[in-house]
Design a protein around this motif. Structure first.
Motif, PDB file in Angstrom:
ATOM      1  N   TYR A 424       0.798  -1.242   0.000  1.00 57.48           N
ATOM      2  CA  TYR A 424       0.000   0.000   0.000  1.00 57.48           C
ATOM      3  C   TYR A 424       0.822   1.279   0.000  1.00 57.48           C
ATOM      4  O   TYR A 424       0.277   2.354  -0.207  1.00 57.48           O
ATOM      5  N   VAL A 425       2.123   1.182   0.269  1.00 53.02           N
ATOM      6  CA  VAL A 425       2.946   2.405   0.279  1.00 53.02           C
ATOM      7  C   VAL A 425       4.121   2.193  -0.672  1.00 53.02           C
ATOM      8  O   VAL A 425       5.266   1.949  -0.240  1.00 53.02           O
ATOM      9  N   PRO A 426       3.867   2.279  -1.977  1.00 56.28           N
ATOM     10  CA  PRO A 426       4.918   1.951  -2.941  1.00 56.28           C
ATOM     11  C   PRO A 426       6.106   2.908  -2.866  1.00 56.28           C
ATOM     12  O   PRO A 426       7.217   2.533  -3.271  1.00 56.28           O
ATOM     13  N   GLU A 427       5.913   4.109  -2.298  1.00 56.52           N
ATOM     14  CA  GLU A 427       7.041   5.053  -2.187  1.00 56.52           C
ATOM     15  C   GLU A 427       8.213   4.442  -1.418  1.00 56.52           C
ATOM     16  O   GLU A 427       9.355   4.892  -1.547  1.00 56.52           O
ATOM     17  N   LEU A 428       7.920   3.427  -0.582  1.00 55.05           N
ATOM     18  CA  LEU A 428       8.968   2.880   0.280  1.00 55.05           C
ATOM     19  C   LEU A 428       9.570   1.589  -0.272  1.00 55.05           C
ATOM     20  O   LEU A 428      10.296   0.880   0.430  1.00 55.05           O
ATOM     21  N   ALA A 429       9.281   1.315  -1.552  1.00 61.69           N
ATOM     22  CA  ALA A 429       9.704   0.039  -2.144  1.00 61.69           C
ATOM     23  C   ALA A 429      11.221  -0.156  -2.115  1.00 61.69           C
ATOM     24  O   ALA A 429      11.721  -1.287  -2.075  1.00 61.69           O
ATOM     25  N   GLU A 430      11.977   0.943  -2.099  1.00 59.56           N
ATOM     26  CA  GLU A 430      13.443   0.827  -2.135  1.00 59.56           C
ATOM     27  C   GLU A 430      14.044   0.437  -0.788  1.00 59.56           C
ATOM     28  O   GLU A 430      15.220   0.083  -0.715  1.00 59.56           O
ATOM     29  N   LEU A 431      13.254   0.514   0.260  1.00 62.17           N
ATOM     30  CA  LEU A 431      13.818   0.288   1.600  1.00 62.17           C
ATOM     31  C   LEU A 431      13.853  -1.199   1.966  1.00 62.17           C
ATOM     32  O   LEU A 431      12.982  -1.961   1.558  1.00 62.17           O
ATOM     33  N   ASP A 432      14.865  -1.585   2.752  1.00 65.68           N
ATOM     34  CA  ASP A 432      14.930  -2.992   3.177  1.00 65.68           C
ATOM     35  C   ASP A 432      13.969  -3.217   4.354  1.00 65.68           C
ATOM     36  O   ASP A 432      13.387  -2.269   4.872  1.00 65.68           O
ATOM     37  N   ASN A 433      13.811  -4.511   4.771  1.00 68.18           N
ATOM     38  CA  ASN A 433      12.779  -4.772   5.782  1.00 68.18           C
ATOM     39  C   ASN A 433      13.126  -4.272   7.164  1.00 68.18           C
ATOM     40  O   ASN A 433      12.302  -4.367   8.055  1.00 68.18           O
ATOM     41  N   ASP A 434      14.275  -3.690   7.337  1.00 64.05           N
ATOM     42  CA  ASP A 434      14.534  -3.043   8.616  1.00 64.05           C
ATOM     43  C   ASP A 434      14.151  -1.558   8.531  1.00 64.05           C
ATOM     44  O   ASP A 434      13.323  -1.065   9.288  1.00 64.05           O
ATOM     45  N   SER A 435      14.681  -0.874   7.553  1.00 61.86           N
ATOM     46  CA  SER A 435      14.430   0.584   7.521  1.00 61.86           C
ATOM     47  C   SER A 435      13.025   0.951   7.059  1.00 61.86           C
ATOM     48  O   SER A 435      12.600   2.077   7.261  1.00 61.86           O
ATOM     49  N   VAL A 436      12.281  -0.013   6.477  1.00 64.70           N
ATOM     50  CA  VAL A 436      10.932   0.307   6.020  1.00 64.70           C
ATOM     51  C   VAL A 436      10.022   0.714   7.193  1.00 64.70           C
ATOM     52  O   VAL A 436       9.042   1.428   7.014  1.00 64.70           O
ATOM     53  N   HIS A 437      10.384   0.317   8.398  1.00 65.40           N
ATOM     54  CA  HIS A 437       9.560   0.667   9.558  1.00 65.40           C
ATOM     55  C   HIS A 437       9.868   2.079  10.076  1.00 65.40           C
ATOM     56  O   HIS A 437       9.069   2.654  10.802  1.00 65.40           O
TER      57      HIS A 437
END
Ligand code: FAD
Length: 486
Positions: A424-437
């Motif tokens: 739902y938040v494609p703007e954050l697609a570049e982030l890994d599963n740690d920094s996405v939070h």
């Protein structure tokens, strides 16, 4: 000759519909009626998607009844006052001798039904009410002091015992008269659907009607019920039933849901999941009895009177950021965008977003409650009000006011890989599963995603201070306006 009328409301089904079955069990003709009340929908902010679900389900019901030999009339009454006149006229014009319907418990519905009863008082027409809309009727359970239960765990113990002893029988299909009936309301439903403005992007995600609800229940029980307890809190998995729209419009009987889960419990591997799911059906009853027994809740009052004195924040910019899913907290924003783009939100996220609005932004829960109603396909006054007041710590069984979900901790715990956020938040697609939070720590990779609109630090202390101040003022005023209105 006896002429029976089945008055359909939020029970748009044939199976597990006691009024329909009882009406058809007697001798003589049976008619069916549904009164459209768009004015009531407007007054309660009912989402266009939910109206569509109801109207399409009504269309299916009308065709089904006609195929089985029962005529369904659909009449536009405008609002509940109009509905009273419609029923009164219909009964008189058709020579109806008995009206069969399922009871509804919120205050406006009760007033409507009382007005209908009064209008028929001297005509000899009998009204027969049933309780298929709940598993346990809202006045059936009382504490030792004769008061309503306001704490879920105590209510649930009694609810379980009541269900063991007096739970509803296995739902049945009526004995049909045969022949071909007439769906008299077809054109009225078609017109109401044509007047609706609802995006096909939303409607194509949902299947209204009784047949679809039955299939969904079957699929859920076969595939997901066993794992419900473990998966129900993970928003990126389809681990819950998705039956809330069906249960609130009545395309599925709660008794059917309960029986299917009960029977599935014979399999030891399913037992835990099914027991947990049945607990959610009990929550549904709990909030229905609360709304019924504390009618001021339907009029915007908090359950805890001292919380009337809370000084909510009026900031429209913050409210709009929350509505649009642009608070800068990824899981909160993903949840709000799920609501906007599907008309539904996962339960864990309803709690998170509601708590975020009322604790982090300190915005009045009534604004969030209304926004949810305007968008949810399952918008239901009792469950929505109960959920909002729980989250805002103004309600029964309240989340203690010092409980504040951390949006980052919730995100790491319930969406650890960031799969739901990615959807739902494609703007954050570049982030890994740690920094996405915590995307603010990687501003260069976060596109035009906003920074947090408010810091998490300090929220708990501010909320505690506000609740303490409200409580102290309330006490100084001599606990003023008194009780919560049972
Ligand atoms: C702030 C907030 C607002 C809510 N608004 C609504 C609403 O308008 N309509 C609505 O039906 N539910 C509401 N809920 C309750 C719950 O979130 C939804 O019922 C659930 O997410 C629906 O998904 P499901 O059918 O897959 O649920 P499942 O987990 O499969 O549960 C089965 C059924 O139990 C009932 N149920 C589950 N949880 C609750 C609950 N906490 N309270 C009451 N009934 C429950 C629903 O009928 C649901 O379909 C709200 C919860 C919160 C915290």
């Amino acid at each position: 000759m006896a002429m029976r009328l089945v008055w359909f409301r939020n029970d748009l089904r044939c199976h597990g519909h006691t009024p329909l079955r009882q009406a058809l069990a007697g001798a003589g003709p049976v008619l069916a009626l549904y009164v459209l009340c768009p004015g009531q929908w407007d007054a309660h902010d009912v989402a266009p998607l939910r109206r569509w679900y109801v109207l399409e389900s009504l269309r299916e019901l009308g065709e089904e009844l006609a195929a089985r030999g029962v005529d369904l009339h659909v009449i536009d009454g405008g609002d509940f006052a109009g509905a009273v006149e419609v029923v009164q006229r219909f009964v008189a014009d058709r020579g109806v001798t008995e009206v069969f319907c399922n009871r509804e418990y919120p205050v406006n519905e009760l007033n409507r039904d009382r007005a209908v009863a009064r209008s028929l008082e001297n005509t000899g027409v009998r009204i027969r009410g049933f309780d298929d809309g709940v598993l346990v009727p809202p006045r059936a359970l009382n504490t030792g002091k004769g008061t309503p239960y306001t704490v879920f765990t105590a209510y649930k113990r009694r609810w379980d015992a009541w269900m063991e002893e007096k739970g509803p029988p296995l739902p049945e299909t009526p004995r049909w008269p045969g022949g071909q009936g007439d769906f008299v309301g077809r054109a009225t439903v078609r017109k109401a659907l044509a007047e609706l403005s609802v995006s096909p992007r939303l409607t194509e995600l949902w299947q209204p009607g009784e047949a679809a609800a039955a299939r969904q229940l079957e699929r859920f029980v076969a595939r997901d019920l066993a794992h419900y307890k473990n998966r129900r809190d993970i928003p990126c998995e389809a681990g819950t039933s998705g039956l809330s729209a069906a249960l609130s419009a009545g395309t599925l009987a709660p008794a059917q849901a309960w029986w299917v889960a009960r029977l599935a419990m014979r399999d030891a591997g399913v037992r835990e999941g099914a027991a947990c799911w049945i607990g959610e059906l009990a929550w549904r009853d709990f909030y229905r009895q609360i709304l019924h027994r504390f009618p001021m809740l339907a009029k915007g009052a908090p359950f805890r009177p001292e919380t009337r004195l809370l000084q909510w924040n009026d900031n429209e910019t913050l409210f709009n950021a929350w509505c649009q899913g642009r608070t800068g907290y990824p899981l909160v924003d993903a949840a709000m965008r799920q609501l906007l783009s599907t008309g539904w939100m996962h339960n864990r996220l309803r709690m998170l977003t509601a708590m975020f609005l009322t604790k982090h932004l300190f915005i009045d829960w009534r604004k969030g409650e209304r926004f949810f109603m305007q968008h949810l396909i399952d918008g239901d006054v009792a469950a929505n009000n109960g959920g909002w007041q729980w989250s805002a710590s103004t309600g029964t069984d309240a989340a203690p006011y010092f409980r504040v979900f951390s949006p980052v901790r919730q995100s790491r715990r319930f969406d650890p890989q960031g799969h739901f956020i990615a959807r739902y938040v494609p703007e954050l697609a570049e982030l890994d599963n740690d920094s996405v939070h915590e995307p603010w720590k990687q501003p260069l990779l976060s596109g035009d995603y906003p920074p947090p609109v408010v810091a998490h630090e300090g929220v708990k202390q501010r909320v505690e201070a506000a609740f303490r101040a409200a409580r102290d003022t309330w006490r100084r005023q001599g606990e003023g306006a008194g009780s919560s209105g049972a």
